[in-house]
Structures are given as structure tokens and as C-alpha cells.
Motif scaffolding. Sequence first.
Motif, short mmCIF file in Angstrom:
data_model
loop_
_atom_site.label_atom_id
_atom_site.label_comp_id
_atom_site.label_asym_id
_atom_site.label_seq_id
_atom_site.Cartn_x
_atom_site.Cartn_y
_atom_site.Cartn_z
N MET A 1 0.93 -1.41 0.02
CA MET A 1 -0.06 0.00 -0.20
C MET A 1 0.88 1.22 -0.04
N PRO A 2 0.37 2.24 -0.52
CA PRO A 2 1.44 3.57 -0.75
C PRO A 2 1.86 4.13 0.61
N LYS A 3 3.23 4.56 0.51
CA LYS A 3 3.74 4.76 1.68
C LYS A 3 3.95 6.53 1.72
N CYS A 66 -2.94 -0.78 -5.88
CA CYS A 66 -3.70 -1.57 -5.05
C CYS A 66 -4.96 -1.16 -4.39
N CYS A 67 -4.86 0.24 -4.09
CA CYS A 67 -5.79 0.98 -3.30
C CYS A 67 -6.89 1.38 -4.49
N LYS A 68 -6.91 1.05 -5.87
CA LYS A 68 -7.80 1.10 -6.70
C LYS A 68 -8.39 -0.26 -6.83
N ASP A 72 -11.98 -5.68 -1.17
CA ASP A 72 -12.75 -6.38 -0.03
C ASP A 72 -11.59 -5.88 1.13
N ILE A 73 -11.25 -5.00 1.22
CA ILE A 73 -10.28 -4.43 2.57
C ILE A 73 -11.12 -4.89 3.98
N PRO A 74 -10.71 -5.39 4.69
CA PRO A 74 -11.38 -5.68 6.04
C PRO A 74 -10.95 -4.73 6.95
N PRO A 111 -12.43 3.05 -6.68
CA PRO A 111 -11.20 3.06 -5.80
C PRO A 111 -11.22 3.46 -4.15
N CYS A 112 -10.41 3.17 -3.62
CA CYS A 112 -10.67 3.51 -2.18
C CYS A 112 -11.00 4.90 -2.12
N PRO A 113 -11.99 5.40 -1.24
CA PRO A 113 -12.47 6.73 -1.22
C PRO A 113 -11.07 7.42 -0.74
N PHE A 114 -10.13 6.92 0.20
CA PHE A 114 -9.26 7.89 0.76
C PHE A 114 -7.87 7.87 0.11
N LEU A 115 -7.90 7.33 -1.26
CA LEU A 115 -6.83 7.57 -2.08
C LEU A 115 -7.02 8.91 -2.88
N ILE A 116 -6.09 9.88 -2.76
CA ILE A 116 -6.04 11.36 -3.36
C ILE A 116 -4.58 11.51 -3.66
N ALA A 119 -1.82 8.83 -2.88
CA ALA A 119 -1.53 8.75 -1.80
C ALA A 119 -2.53 8.48 -0.86
N CYS A 120 -2.42 7.94 0.19
CA CYS A 120 -3.36 7.42 1.19
C CYS A 120 -3.54 8.69 2.22
N SER A 121 -4.98 9.34 2.08
CA SER A 121 -5.05 10.58 2.78
C SER A 121 -5.37 10.40 4.31
N ILE A 122 -5.40 8.97 4.88
CA ILE A 122 -5.50 8.70 6.16
C ILE A 122 -4.26 8.05 6.57
N HIS A 123 -3.17 8.09 6.01
CA HIS A 123 -2.06 7.23 5.93
C HIS A 123 -1.84 6.90 7.67
N VAL A 125 -3.51 6.39 10.09
CA VAL A 125 -4.62 5.32 10.59
C VAL A 125 -5.18 4.56 9.53
N ARG A 126 -4.36 4.22 8.52
CA ARG A 126 -4.88 3.28 7.44
C ARG A 126 -5.16 1.89 8.15
N PRO A 127 -6.11 1.03 7.67
CA PRO A 127 -6.45 -0.15 8.34
C PRO A 127 -5.31 -1.12 8.30
N MET A 128 -5.41 -1.98 9.22
CA MET A 128 -4.35 -2.92 9.56
C MET A 128 -4.15 -3.63 8.10
N ALA A 129 -5.18 -3.91 7.66
CA ALA A 129 -5.10 -4.67 6.40
C ALA A 129 -4.12 -4.08 5.37
N CYS A 130 -4.22 -2.71 5.21
CA CYS A 130 -3.51 -2.15 4.12
C CYS A 130 -2.06 -1.95 4.86
N ARG A 131 -1.80 -1.88 6.13
CA ARG A 131 -0.50 -1.86 6.47
C ARG A 131 0.34 -3.24 6.19
N GLU A 196 -16.30 -4.54 5.72
CA GLU A 196 -15.57 -4.30 4.25
C GLU A 196 -15.73 -2.93 4.01
N LEU A 197 -14.52 -2.45 3.88
CA LEU A 197 -14.08 -0.75 3.81
C LEU A 197 -15.14 -0.30 2.63
N HIS A 198 -15.30 -0.95 1.55
CA HIS A 198 -15.94 -0.28 0.45
C HIS A 198 -17.53 -0.36 0.81
S1 SF4 Z 1 -7.11 3.14 3.25
FE1 SF4 Z 1 -5.47 4.21 2.43
S2 SF4 Z 1 -3.92 2.64 2.07
FE2 SF4 Z 1 -5.94 1.65 2.33
S3 SF4 Z 1 -6.84 1.20 0.45
FE3 SF4 Z 1 -7.38 3.20 0.87
S4 SF4 Z 1 -6.01 4.67 0.32
FE4 SF4 Z 1 -5.02 2.56 -0.04
#
Ligand code: SF4
Length: 213
Positions: A1-3, A66-68, A72-74, A111-116, A119-123, A125-131, A196-198
Amino acid sequence: MPKKKTNNSRPSNAGRLSFPDDERLHPWLSLLLEGYYIVDKGIAAAIEKEQKNGRKPACGRGCSSCCKTHKDIPVYPLELTGISWYAAEKISGPQREVLRENLRQSGKDDPCPFLIEKACSIHPVRPMACRQFNVFGNPCEEGEDPYYTRRGDVLSPVKKHVDQAFFIMLPFYGVEKESERVRVIETGAFHRMVRELHSCNWKSLAEKMRDSD
Ligand code: SF4
Ligand code: SF4
């Protein structure tokens, strides 16, 4: 997941992210950050071990297909609480407007709504699954899910650290006693709470952000 570099936060002496004022107001935030710290440490150690075996991490800043791709991100209730807090209270400026619009329009196949801007806009506190999702070798192709195309290049989660993180987070769910927490982790009962995040109701978060402006 993006750093991405974290903002609105600072590492504590022990190396974990720290939001001292917010943690005083919200005791659950310390549980979340402590849990994430343990998971991140486990991931860093696992990546280092793979690097010693000659494997090259593929994930990096701006790499975000990956964020797009992943739909099925838990995500667990404490994590959702952390995401809502961070979005409503820590994201500002133009990014806040973009995020609100993403959340308002977010659909299951988007795509994940937090992807801007890749980059992850909530980096922080991104979920454990993304980490935990880290890949070696080549960066993912657009639309590729390496879990299916090249499982051997995907870092295996470090169960010991994940269990430790859940152990720390369980008081948020009313499970305080250590023996009870051990039992809940052994049985995996807490996984029934996973979402599921979505499919989360992000429109209500968009409204919360608007209301707190
Ligand atoms: S929460 Fe962040 S790292 Fe996880 S999928 Fe969304 S944009 Fe990517
Ligand atoms: S290599 Fe794949 S999993 Fe890693 S950040 Fe890039 S798209 Fe995401």
C-alpha cells in the motif's frame, strides 16, 4: 500500500505515532495507535528479514494501484472510529474538500475513497489490512492483485504481532480482562465484527466532516 509521510502527528520517544491532546480526549485512540505500532514493527522486521534474503520491496510512495484494485479490505470498528476521527479532525485544506466529495460519491466498485493523488489521505490510521499488504519484486500492474497473480511476492502477515495488536485493542470492545482477551483472540471471535471498507457508509462521514467545518 502507498507510503506517505505522516502529518498532524509526531512519533513518540518509543517510535509510535502520538497525538497527545487527542489521546487525552479519546482514550480509544491510544489503543489504536499502540496496536498499529506493534503491527508496523512486525511488518518492518518481516520486510528486513526478506531483504536479507535478497528480496526487494516493491511498495513505495506514489505506488497505489492496490488502493484502486482491492475491493475487499477488512476493517474493524475501532479502525473505523480512528478513520472517522482523522478525516473529520485532521484533514484540512483542499484535500479535505476532495475527500468529502470522494466519500459522498463512493461506490462499491470505485477506488478506495481515501486515495487522493496516489497517496493515502489517512495514512497514519490506515487499516491494519493496508499496513500488512506489502509486495516484493515488481510493483503491481494496473488492476493486478498479486495475492492471486504471484502469492509468493506478497508478505505473509506476522500472526504474533497481529494477535498482540488485537490484544491491546480489545478493551475498546469491552473485553478488559487479560484472560478473556486471550480467549477471544484464540477463538477468533472478534473477527465477526469485521466490516468491508467499500461497503461502509462513507456518506455519513462526509456529512460529519461538513458539520464539523
Ligand atoms: S485506506 Fe489508504 S492505504 Fe488503504 S486502500 Fe485506502 S488509500 Fe489505500
Ligand atoms: S507494489 Fe502493489 S501493493 Fe505495493 S504499493 Fe504498489 S500497488 Fe500497492
